[in-house]
Design a protein around this motif. Structure first.
Motif, PDB file in Angstrom:
ATOM      1  N   LEU A  38       8.495  -1.476  -4.732  1.00  0.00           N
ATOM      2  CA  LEU A  38       9.301  -1.660  -6.314  1.00  0.00           C
ATOM      3  C   LEU A  38       7.897  -0.545  -6.659  1.00  0.00           C
ATOM      4  O   LEU A  38       7.940  -0.953  -8.146  1.00  0.00           O
ATOM      5  CB  LEU A  38       8.977  -2.816  -6.214  1.00  0.00           C
ATOM      6  CG  LEU A  38      10.032  -3.548  -6.472  1.00  0.00           C
ATOM      7  CD1 LEU A  38       9.472  -5.198  -5.928  1.00  0.00           C
ATOM      8  CD2 LEU A  38      11.470  -3.335  -6.265  1.00  0.00           C
ATOM      9  N   ARG A  39       6.865  -0.202  -5.883  1.00  0.00           N
ATOM     10  CA  ARG A  39       5.550   0.569  -7.112  1.00  0.00           C
ATOM     11  C   ARG A  39       5.667   1.494  -6.548  1.00  0.00           C
ATOM     12  O   ARG A  39       6.017   2.884  -7.093  1.00  0.00           O
ATOM     13  CB  ARG A  39       4.370  -0.580  -6.490  1.00  0.00           C
ATOM     14  CG  ARG A  39       3.610  -0.052  -7.455  1.00  0.00           C
ATOM     15  CD  ARG A  39       2.574   1.455  -6.846  1.00  0.00           C
ATOM     16  NE  ARG A  39       1.900   1.078  -5.707  1.00  0.00           N
ATOM     17  CZ  ARG A  39       1.226   2.502  -5.107  1.00  0.00           C
ATOM     18  NH1 ARG A  39       1.382   3.888  -6.363  1.00  0.00           N
ATOM     19  NH2 ARG A  39       0.840   2.012  -4.133  1.00  0.00           N
ATOM     20  N   ASP A  40       5.526   2.284  -5.183  1.00  0.00           N
ATOM     21  CA  ASP A  40       5.153   3.588  -4.368  1.00  0.00           C
ATOM     22  C   ASP A  40       6.894   4.259  -4.778  1.00  0.00           C
ATOM     23  O   ASP A  40       6.720   5.177  -5.154  1.00  0.00           O
ATOM     24  CB  ASP A  40       4.402   3.727  -3.643  1.00  0.00           C
ATOM     25  CG  ASP A  40       3.510   4.666  -3.373  1.00  0.00           C
ATOM     26  OD1 ASP A  40       3.861   5.839  -4.007  1.00  0.00           O
ATOM     27  OD2 ASP A  40       2.147   5.248  -2.954  1.00  0.00           O
ATOM     28  N   GLY A  41       7.331   3.373  -4.024  1.00  0.00           N
ATOM     29  CA  GLY A  41       8.817   3.564  -3.683  1.00  0.00           C
ATOM     30  C   GLY A  41       9.458   4.134  -4.981  1.00  0.00           C
ATOM     31  O   GLY A  41       9.932   4.599  -5.601  1.00  0.00           O
ATOM     32  N   VAL A 243      -2.925   0.078   6.699  1.00  0.00           N
ATOM     33  CA  VAL A 243      -3.026   1.293   6.102  1.00  0.00           C
ATOM     34  C   VAL A 243      -1.772   1.786   5.481  1.00  0.00           C
ATOM     35  O   VAL A 243      -0.713   1.152   4.913  1.00  0.00           O
ATOM     36  CB  VAL A 243      -2.829   2.580   7.478  1.00  0.00           C
ATOM     37  CG1 VAL A 243      -4.217   2.977   8.218  1.00  0.00           C
ATOM     38  CG2 VAL A 243      -1.405   2.102   8.286  1.00  0.00           C
ATOM     39  N   HIS A 244      -1.894   2.618   5.003  1.00  0.00           N
ATOM     40  CA  HIS A 244      -1.009   3.512   3.526  1.00  0.00           C
ATOM     41  C   HIS A 244       0.076   4.963   3.894  1.00  0.00           C
ATOM     42  O   HIS A 244      -1.099   5.797   3.062  1.00  0.00           O
ATOM     43  CB  HIS A 244      -2.023   2.626   2.254  1.00  0.00           C
ATOM     44  CG  HIS A 244      -0.489   3.714   1.182  1.00  0.00           C
ATOM     45  ND1 HIS A 244      -0.043   2.753   0.640  1.00  0.00           N
ATOM     46  CD2 HIS A 244      -0.369   5.239   1.110  1.00  0.00           C
ATOM     47  CE1 HIS A 244       0.574   3.437  -0.595  1.00  0.00           C
ATOM     48  NE2 HIS A 244       0.836   4.344  -0.382  1.00  0.00           N
ATOM     49  N   PRO A 245      -0.155   5.273   4.945  1.00  0.00           N
ATOM     50  CA  PRO A 245       0.477   6.514   5.353  1.00  0.00           C
ATOM     51  C   PRO A 245       1.974   7.162   4.299  1.00  0.00           C
ATOM     52  O   PRO A 245       2.482   6.270   4.211  1.00  0.00           O
ATOM     53  CB  PRO A 245       0.995   6.688   7.089  1.00  0.00           C
ATOM     54  CG  PRO A 245       0.639   4.982   7.357  1.00  0.00           C
ATOM     55  CD  PRO A 245       0.800   3.672   6.541  1.00  0.00           C
ATOM     56  N   HIS A 246       1.270   8.030   4.361  1.00  0.00           N
ATOM     57  CA  HIS A 246       2.599   9.349   3.643  1.00  0.00           C
ATOM     58  C   HIS A 246       3.105  10.029   4.890  1.00  0.00           C
ATOM     59  O   HIS A 246       2.299  10.179   5.427  1.00  0.00           O
ATOM     60  CB  HIS A 246       2.306   9.666   2.382  1.00  0.00           C
ATOM     61  CG  HIS A 246       2.012   8.787   1.312  1.00  0.00           C
ATOM     62  ND1 HIS A 246       2.896   8.949   0.193  1.00  0.00           N
ATOM     63  CD2 HIS A 246       1.434   7.988   0.844  1.00  0.00           C
ATOM     64  CE1 HIS A 246       3.202   7.698  -0.363  1.00  0.00           C
ATOM     65  NE2 HIS A 246       1.612   7.571  -0.629  1.00  0.00           N
ATOM     66  N   ASN A 247       3.866  10.683   3.801  1.00  0.00           N
ATOM     67  CA  ASN A 247       4.734  11.149   5.210  1.00  0.00           C
ATOM     68  C   ASN A 247       4.641  13.100   4.552  1.00  0.00           C
ATOM     69  O   ASN A 247       6.004  13.731   5.857  1.00  0.00           O
ATOM     70  CB  ASN A 247       6.414  11.118   4.929  1.00  0.00           C
ATOM     71  CG  ASN A 247       6.647  11.134   6.769  1.00  0.00           C
ATOM     72  OD1 ASN A 247       6.228  11.004   7.462  1.00  0.00           O
ATOM     73  ND2 ASN A 247       8.006  11.580   6.509  1.00  0.00           N
ATOM     74  N   GLY A 279       7.811  10.788   1.332  1.00  0.00           N
ATOM     75  CA  GLY A 279       8.141   9.908   1.253  1.00  0.00           C
ATOM     76  C   GLY A 279       6.246   9.033   1.610  1.00  0.00           C
ATOM     77  O   GLY A 279       5.442   9.602   2.326  1.00  0.00           O
ATOM     78  N   ASN A 280       6.884   7.165   1.576  1.00  0.00           N
ATOM     79  CA  ASN A 280       6.313   6.499   2.296  1.00  0.00           C
ATOM     80  C   ASN A 280       5.937   6.195   4.272  1.00  0.00           C
ATOM     81  O   ASN A 280       7.317   7.022   4.419  1.00  0.00           O
ATOM     82  CB  ASN A 280       5.908   5.399   1.530  1.00  0.00           C
ATOM     83  CG  ASN A 280       5.028   5.196   0.415  1.00  0.00           C
ATOM     84  OD1 ASN A 280       5.096   5.598  -0.622  1.00  0.00           O
ATOM     85  ND2 ASN A 280       3.548   4.746   0.764  1.00  0.00           N
ATOM     86  N   LEU A 281       5.555   5.701   4.532  1.00  0.00           N
ATOM     87  CA  LEU A 281       5.750   5.501   6.006  1.00  0.00           C
ATOM     88  C   LEU A 281       7.392   4.754   5.760  1.00  0.00           C
ATOM     89  O   LEU A 281       7.232   3.945   4.796  1.00  0.00           O
ATOM     90  CB  LEU A 281       4.770   4.588   6.037  1.00  0.00           C
ATOM     91  CG  LEU A 281       5.261   3.416   7.677  1.00  0.00           C
ATOM     92  CD1 LEU A 281       5.146   4.031   8.842  1.00  0.00           C
ATOM     93  CD2 LEU A 281       4.635   2.247   7.798  1.00  0.00           C
TER      94      LEU A 281
HETATM   95 MG   LIG Z   1       1.266   6.004  -2.041  1.00  0.00          MG
END
Ligand SMILES: [Mg+2]
Ligand SMILES: CC(=O)SCCNC(=O)CCNC(=O)[C@H](O)C(C)(C)COP(=O)(O)OP(=O)(O)OC[C@H]1O[C@@H](n2cnc3c(N)ncnc32)[C@H](O)[C@@H]1OP(=O)(O)O
Ligand SMILES: CC(C)C(=O)C(=O)O
Length: 558
Positions: A38-41, A243-247, A279-281
């Motif tokens: 609901l935030r990064d997405g 952790v907050h991985p991106h892709n 994208g995010n994880l």
């Molecule tokens: Mg992010």
């Protein structure tokens, strides 16, 4: 692309960590999950979600079992602010779920953020600021001490604001944005500053969240960075390391898994990997990767198609057909050797066995998927898959050499049509090949028969229509109806194999007979099949079918 990328791009330097521990560890439990759908997405969509879609996705995340959900950036827009207040005021947040709200380190935004969520039973306020050299220089125009001062000042402000609202249990999450690109010493300084300014300790929880804001290195480098921080961070026992991985490099899941080995206890991501850029994880993939290692993730994906539908409808983004675990094609094998192995795996499987079906990393049933689409036939397919489909959908069990014969027929058909053959088309081709020759319009049509006792054992009077359309009355004897039928045909047909089984059950049951026949002078054998309510008729039909399939050689009745 340029000829000399080394003039434009630099490799990311490795971390000096000679005593690294993470490579020899294994993941033994599921992490704490935070959904940032609901935030990064949301901030990565063509059109951010409206209130209705956000609330729908929030409810779905709760249903799936998420206990921490980033519900928005309330100071960014009226919509986000109102939704957060709605969730709090309408008591839509279950007691065991903690909402998280994000803000930049700016006083007006922080005040607005606290206003948006006050009154919740428990709330995480998420502070972020970029710390890597390029951002310090280009975005903020600030030195490291100045940025450290900004963190200290705003965390203290938050402490004051939240201390004034004791009805809520407040948690600070501090994210050194761009962590993966920053000097580790700088990251540590920023995190320790937040920990001290918040006075983290018993009753003052803090989450330190390390992002790969933009992936720039291989996952082992990220794991080294996380382990380095894990070993040095202050008041570690009072810190939840996240952790907050991106892709960006396609390794978001690998980064998360290796970070868990390196000491992380919590992960942030989105369903099916939605999020900024690549994208995010992908939380679903990570959760199901754990599940296939025998670790329950604590999230419920037992109807994964329904989850996909909600995610697609809320984000307006389609999920790729080959997306791990959820894509329409991930439980489908087109290629022959895979189909063969899957069919054998299912046949060998017994209730209660550990899952070991080749090429299927997870039992589709566990995700609410059926076995229906596991095997699909095109020109890459082999006999195993074809036999699997005929058995599963029609109950027809072909002997091995018949699988070879029919497999070649299917292959030729699929090559010519250049399309996939569905189960119905496969059955149509089977019927055309084996059943049609003895049915109306075929080359050796069965009209009827009568059995009688004969000296040889069994006599038969058989009425057929031959390939010229003439009705023929034939008579033969043998040691049984099959031998008598061969004799009646007057052919040197040799029956090498016979199998029968019943299709269906009860009053509707039908007998299915298969014969393998050879004709001197004609290389190889041919199969024939017959299906009828009466077992003798089915056997006679099977012999006629095999004879007809030898063509004029076979049907040339005297
Ligand atoms: Mg992010
Ligand atoms: C990696 C991430 O995903 S971080 C989250 C990013 N998400 C979003 O930005 C979505 C929501 N954001 C917004 O709606 C807007 O950015 C707002 C409302 C928060 C702020 O809007 P504006 O005031 O117009 O500022 P803008 O968006 O242009 O942000 C840039 C300014 O914020 C500053 N800034 C950026 N990040 C931070 C931060 N974490 N803390 C403090 N200041 C920051 C920049 O230096 C810049 O300052 P300047 O104007 O003095 O040069
Ligand atoms: C706000 C932070 C955690 C973020 O989204 C990122 O760095 O990607």
């Amino acid at each position: 692309m340029i000829d000399h990328p080394e003039t434009k791009y630099r490799p990311f330097p490795p971390v000096h960590l000679p005593d690294r521990q993470w490579p020899s560890r294994t993941i033994a439990r599921a992490p704490v999950w935070l959904s940032t759908d609901l935030r990064d997405g949301n901030q990565a969509l063509f059109e951010p979600m409206n209130r209705e879609r956000k609330l729908r996705l929030f409810d779905e995340l709760v249903r799936l079992g998420f206990k921490e959900i980033e519900v928005g950036f309330p100071a960014a827009s009226r919509t986000d602010f109102d939704i957060v207040r709605h969730l709090v005021d309408q008591r839509r947040i279950p007691d065991d779920v903690t909402p998280m709200v994000i803000t930049q380190l700016r006083e007006d935004l922080i005040r607005e953020t606290v206003r948006s969520i006050r009154g919740a039973r428990r709330a995480i306020v998420h502070f972020y600021n970029a710390i890597a050299p390029a951002w310090r220089r280009v975005v903020f125009g600030m030195s490291v001490p100045e940025i450290r001062q900004m963190v200290d000042h705003h965390v203290r402000l938050l402490r004051t604001l939240t201390d004034a609202c004791p009805e809520t249990e407040w948690v600070l999450q501090y994210s050194p944005e761009t962590f993966c690109m920053a000097e580790l010493e700088v990251s540590l300084q920023m995190c320790n500053t937040a920990i001290r300014a918040w006075d983290a300790g018993p009753g003052r929880p803090i989450i330190i969240n390390l992002p790969t804001t933009v992936e720039v290195a291989t996952p082992n480098v990220f794991a080294d960075q996380v382990e380095w921080m894990n070993d040095r961070i202050e008041r570690r026992e009072h810190v939840v390391l996240s952790v907050h991985p991106h892709n960006d490099r396609g390794t978001g899941v690998a980064c998360a898994e290796q970070a868990l080995l390196a000491g992380a206890e919590r992960v942030e991501g989105c369903l099916f990997g939605n999020g900024e850029r690549s994208g995010n994880l992908d939380l679903v993939t990570l959760a199901l990767n754990l599940y296939t290692q025998g670790i329950h993730p604590g999230l419920d994906f037992s109807d994964i198609a329904a989850v996909a539908r909600v995610a697609e409808e809320c984000t307006a983004l389609p999920i790729h057909p080959r997306h791990p675990y959820v894509g329409d094609l991930v439980f489908t094998a087109f290629s022959g050797s895979h189909q063969d192995a899957i069919a054998k795996g299912f046949a060998a499987r017994r209730e209660g066995d550990v899952w070991e079906v080749p090429y299927l990393p997870i039992d589709p049933h566990d995700l609410g998927r059926t076995y229906d689409s596991i095997v699909r036939v095109n020109s890459q397919s082999g006999k195993g898959g074809i036999a699997f489909l005929l058995q599963r959908d029609r109950g027809v069990v072909m002997p091995r050499r018949m699988q070879v014969e029919f497999g070649a027929i299917v292959q030729k058909h699929a090559d010519a049509s250049e399309t996939e053959l569905g189960s119905d088309e496969l059955w149509a081709l089977f019927s055309h090949t084996y059943l049609a020759p003895t049915a109306e319009g075929g080359s050796l049509v069965y009209r009827g028969h009568r059995l009688f006792d004969a000296e040889a054992g069994q006599g038969i009077e058989l009425e057929v229509t031959d390939e010229t359309g003439r009705v023929r009355r034939l008579r033969g004897t043998g040691n049984g109806p099959i031998a008598a039928t061969v004799d009646a045909l007057g052919l040197p047909l040799r029956i090498d194999g016979y199998e029968e089984r019943s299709l269906g059950a009860g009053a509707d049951a039908r007998a299915f007979a298969i014969v393998e026949a050879a004709l001197p002078g004609v290389p190889g054998t041919r199969y024939g099949a017959g299906c009828h309510a009466n077992i003798v008729v089915a056997s006679v039909l099977a012999v006629l079918s095999a004879a007809a399939r030898f063509g004029s050689n076979g049907v040339g009745l005297a």
